[in-house]
Scaffold this motif. Structure first.
Motif: not given
Ligand code: GAP
Length: 582
Positions: A305-326
């Protein structure tokens, strides 16, 4: 759209948070206009971001153009890799995100189809018999292709100078890095921040302002010396953060683990101390702007899932309408972007690090004899010289025998060492060029605005009447104070208007309202999240006091007119709580 989504879309339109743009022409998917309440809320979220990530961290803020020349995106790899998976319906011609169709299919257990190759996603569409969501035709036979998300334009008349609307504000920072380094007096670490528009021609924009084609990003690019710079982890080490690591995501019974920043670093859950620092710092900040911590987590990117430039990535996610959104991506970008811009522009994208004391080092060099190499190797001689220079630097031991072997264009050449002019010189150096590594917290402002609205939305009853309120923190609420006269007669209206303008002069965001019953006026302010209302009544004229009413508790208290400005400022800035008022 979910119930929550429907409720918010209705409230947003009716009360002026956001509307789909160009409504008179039928609207256009993925473009939204913030109304008066929404623009004020967005401004306040941006101000809180600037306060936390620019002012308090001591970084610079810049404002770069949104259109950039093609060369920038050739260098950054966006031209080649900034794509989503497209599947087009042969029947109705509509376009769809192929990975989303697979993830959303009820039979599918695939959570991250974006990480799979196109062919595999095509096979899954066939396996699950997925049909076109618009017309119902089968998509099994349709190819899944890459679609580049950048909006292309021409700079000036004609087509000789193609340009693109930036897909991330970050490139405006990277491309002029040498200038920012100069302003920072070549001292690492330093950070450059920017709040501005980014554009992505999303295949299927959806969920109101959550996935749009034009949106605001707030990005910080923190340039660090990878060998020396450490974050001030002690400032956030006790903050408890909810982490959903890649390991937990892949385990059968995995889940979110709450741990302190220090524990996450010590246990190796977080690989980078810098990411750890920003997760700790941002957790407090999300709470400050009104994100519900029971509907919040940090999720690590899986390797595919990592972008072409990233070696480590974490997303802050919020639950919205039952889905987790970045909501935010926290990435270690290494020196990828600076290396690429250096390579493509031929400019220096590094800082010169001065040593405390000059250092004497051994430097292997070559001075090849061209009178030998030219006749012997003809057109390949120049490349052989380049390769000898490079080899001397990376493997001086290769020059220990009688001959040294270099590979040029897949062919090996043996060169007598005596013809290479190989020598090891002693040189005194005062410093070295360091290409910084980049730590990037990248926030989507629209998604934050939406999350604050969704997480603060409440329905309750006051005096037997249903009410809707937005229980958002006073710091971000579009209006801080509603000012009302009890009735617009006997000088009450005049005194209330005077007070409203005094409060505005003091920098408070104020709405004046004298229409309808007082309860109705409170309800109107509750619905747009106004945390305090001030009512001017007969006691105001006689005793010089007003009532201040708090939104969530509906409690009221009397405050002297002479103190009301100061009191409201302190309540807005969190220096005082309503319960502490006499
Ligand atoms: N510079 C890194 C970068 O742009 P990203 O994860 O692609 O990373 C950062 O985007 C943030 O921008 C996301 O976390 C999200 O909040 C926001 N964002 C991305 N695409 C968006 C879209 N189509 N609509 C609204 N917000 C978006």
């Amino acid at each position: 759209m979910t119930d929550e989504g429907d409720r918010l879309a209705e409230l947003a339109k009716r009360r002026g948070f956001f509307i789909q743009s160009s409504g008179a022409y039928g609207g256009v998917a993925g473009f939204y206009t913030y109304g008066p309440q929404g623009a004020a809320l967005k401004d306040n979220v941006e101000a809180a971001w600037r306060d936390r990530y620019v002012t308090r961290e001591g970084h610079m803020e810049i404002d770069a153009p949104t259109v950039m020349p093609e060369a920038v995106f050739e260098a950054s790899s966006h031209l080649e890799t900034f794509t989503d998976m497209l599947v087009e319906c042969a029947e109705c011609g509509d376009s769809h995100r192929a990975d989303h169709l697979v993830e959303d299919d009820p039979d599918s257990e695939v959570e991250d189809a974006e990480a799979l190759p196109n062919e595999e996603v095509g096979e899954l569409i066939a396996e699950y018999d997925i049909d076109c969501p618009t017309c119902g035709a089968a998509l099994a036979e349709e190819p899944v292709t890459d679609f580049n998300l950048m909006f292309e334009t021409n700079i000036g008349p004609g087509s000789s100078s193609p340009g693109y609307l930036r897909p991330e504000t970050a490139q405006g920072i990277f491309v002029d890095f040498p200038q920012w380094a100069e302003y920072a007096r070549n001292q690492l670490p330093f950070g450059v921040a920017q709040i501005g528009k980014a554009y992505r021609n999303e295949i299927s924009p959806r969920k109101s302002i959550i996935r749009v084609r034009e949106f605001t990003q707030a990005e910080l690019e923190h340039f660090i010396d990878p060998d020396e710079d450490e974050p001030p982890l002690e400032r956030v080490e006790d903050v408890v953060i909810p982490l959903y690591s890649a390991t937990e995501q892949q385990a059968d019974d995995g889940g979110v683990r709450e741990m302190t920043v220090r524990e996450a670093v010590d246990e190796g859950v977080l690989g980078s101390d810098w990411i750890a620092y920003y997760l700790g710092l941002s957790k407090r900040w999300y709470e400050r702007i009104g994100v519900d911590m029971d509907r919040f987590r940090y999720r690590q990117h899986l390797s595919g899932e990592l972008s072409h430039y990233a070696s480590e990535c974490w997303d802050a996610e919020g639950e919205l309408g039952g889905d987790w959104v970045e909501l935010t991506g926290f990435a270690t970008r290494g020196s990828y972007d600076l290396d690429k811009h250096a390579e493509h522009s031929g400019e220096e994208f590094s800082v010169f690090k001065q040593y405390d004391e000059p250092v004497t080092v051994e430097r292997p060099t070559v001075d090849p004899e061209m009178s030998y190499l030219g006749p012997e190797f003809g057109g390949a001689a120049g490349d052989i010289v380049d390769e000898l220079e490079s080899l001397a630097g990376r493997d001086p031991d290769a020059f220990e025998g009688d001959t040294v072997t270099v590979d040029v264009d897949g062919e090996s050449h043996d060169i007598p060492v005596e013809k290479t002019g190989f020598a090891v010189e002693e040189v005194t150096e005062s410093g070295e060029h360091v290409t910084p590594h980049i730590i990037e917290p990248s926030f989507g402002v629209g998604r934050l605005v939406y999350t604050v609205l969704a997480h603060s939305y409440r329905e309750d009853e006051v005096d037997g009447e249903a009410r809707t309120r937005l229980a958002m923190p006073p710091e971000v609420a579009p209006t801080t104070v509603g000012v009302f006269p009890l009735m617009d007669k006997d000088g009450l209206g005049e005194r209330a208007r005077e007070l409203a303008s005094e409060l505005r002069e003091a920098g408070l965001e104020v709405t004046y309202d004298d229409s309808g019953a007082i309860g109705r006026r409170y309800r109107r302010q509750d619905e747009v999240g106004t945390p305090f209302c001030v009512t001017v009544d007969y006691e105001t004229l006689e005793e010089k006091t007003v009532t201040v009413r708090e939104r969530d508790s509906t409690e009221q208290t009397r405050v002297p007119v002479s103190e009301v400005t100061e009191t409201l400022q302190a309540l807005r800035d969190g220096e005082k709580q309503f319960a502490d008022l006499e």
